[in-house]
Design an enzyme around this catalytic site. Structure first.
Site, short mmCIF file in Angstrom:
data_model
loop_
_atom_site.label_atom_id
_atom_site.label_comp_id
_atom_site.label_asym_id
_atom_site.label_seq_id
_atom_site.Cartn_x
_atom_site.Cartn_y
_atom_site.Cartn_z
N HIS A 124 88.27 65.78 23.24
CA HIS A 124 88.94 64.78 22.43
C HIS A 124 90.32 65.28 21.99
O HIS A 124 91.02 64.58 21.26
CB HIS A 124 88.13 64.47 21.16
CG HIS A 124 86.90 63.64 21.40
ND1 HIS A 124 86.93 62.43 22.06
CD2 HIS A 124 85.61 63.85 21.03
CE1 HIS A 124 85.69 61.93 22.09
NE2 HIS A 124 84.89 62.77 21.49
N SER A 154 83.83 50.52 16.60
CA SER A 154 82.84 51.41 17.20
C SER A 154 82.78 52.73 16.44
O SER A 154 81.69 53.26 16.19
CB SER A 154 83.20 51.66 18.67
OG SER A 154 82.22 52.44 19.30
#
Length: 309
Positions: A124, A154
């Site tokens: 990430h 989300s």
């Protein structure tokens, strides 16, 4: 606000859902992931045949892991019998490990030299935190992103799975504010996406930029792009059809391994990683004012880049 403890020189914020986040080189991190990010930047050595998947949080990471895992092992003895499909027994999170979460957080000096090639990793981390480790090799990066409104919703649902019933869901309005200000895990969604987008435009041979919505609307076309980029092109149409089914979100969500248990490195339930997967779920949480605000931020951030989400 200034941080305390080992990070007292870094800016500190209680970010989205009150996570303790520390800023380093313009992006925000949880403490263990910050330590790992620094180690990766200075010590990780990529190989020429490495494949590194990259994404901001909740933009299709789990799905991309499943797709790339299946593509890379498809021509090395993969079996079409469902009982022998690794995805039936192993979650996508464990098929391809995230560098700063599952590799460098448990062990700051992991020995990766014994891994067989090609190695598959995920991160990430923003592109700027990764480039020093990979710029001098021929490894490939696959980046996936998503509409920022669906990304926020989300992320909010995902992080809420770690809150107790007594706490209840984190106020969406505050999550919205943190996201707009870029104070969320791995920093500003827009800066993160833009870094990879700009680098992919300069190094299309090295970085493939994918959009979640394109994968949903035309999976076969996008999988052809992905497989060709990875050097594993499909020979027959039937191969693509099998992989589309095998890695479909609908199938993955209903596999027992993804419905039960906990991801050991983070403590999140496996079921949290695959919730709905639909495009446009943001409409169930956004007010018209929120939509207008985030659309304006998106337009401003990406102006002149040629990127549209």
């Amino acid at each position: 606000m200034e941080a305390v403890g080992n990070f007292n020189a870094l800016p500190f914020e209680g970010g989205i859902t009150d996570l303790d986040l520390y800023q380093w080189e313009g992006f925000w991190y949880l403490p263990p992931h910050l330590e790992a990010a620094k180690t990766i930047k200075s010590h990780f050595e990529a190989r020429d045949d490495d494949v590194i998947l990259a994404s901001h949080v909740k933009t299709g990471t789990h799905w991309l892991k499943a797709l790339c895992f299946c593509i890379m092992q498809r021509q090395t003895g993969a079996n079409d019998v469902e009982e022998e499909d690794p995805l039936v027994k192993i979650t996508p999170a464990l098929c391809i490990r995230t560098l700063e979460v599952q590799v460098y957080t448990p062990n700051h000096s992991p020995n990766l030299s014994g891994m067989s090639s090609p190695r598959l990793f995920h991160t990430h981390l923003p592109c700027s935190a990764l480039l020093d480790s990979i710029k001098n090799c021929k490894c490939k990066i696959v980046y996936i992103t998503r509409n920022p409104k669906d990304t926020l919703v989300s992320m909010w649902h995902f992080l809420n799975t770690r809150r107790t019933p007594e706490q209840g869901p984190y106020p969406f309005e505050r999550a919205f504010e943190g996201f707009c200000n870029g104070v969320c895990p791995y920093g500003s969604f827009f800066d993160h996406v833009l870094e990879y987008w700009m680098e992919s435009s300069k190094m299309a041979h090295k970085i493939l930029f994918l959009k979640y919505e394109d994968l949903r609307s035309d999976p076969k076309r996008q999988l052809k792009r992905l497989a060709s980029f990875l050097g594993k092109p499909f020979v027959e149409e039937e191969e693509i059809d099998k992989l589309v089914w095998r890695c479909s979100l609908e199938r993955l969500k209903n596999l027992e391994v993804n419905k039960n248990g906990v991801e050991p490195s983070t403590g999140f339930p496996n079921s949290a990683f695959l919730r709905l997967g639909v495009v446009g779920d943001w409409k169930n949480n956004f007010t018209s004012e929120m939509k207008e605000c985030l659309d304006q931020i998106t337009l401003m951030k990406f102006q002149g880049s040629g990127l549209e989400l």
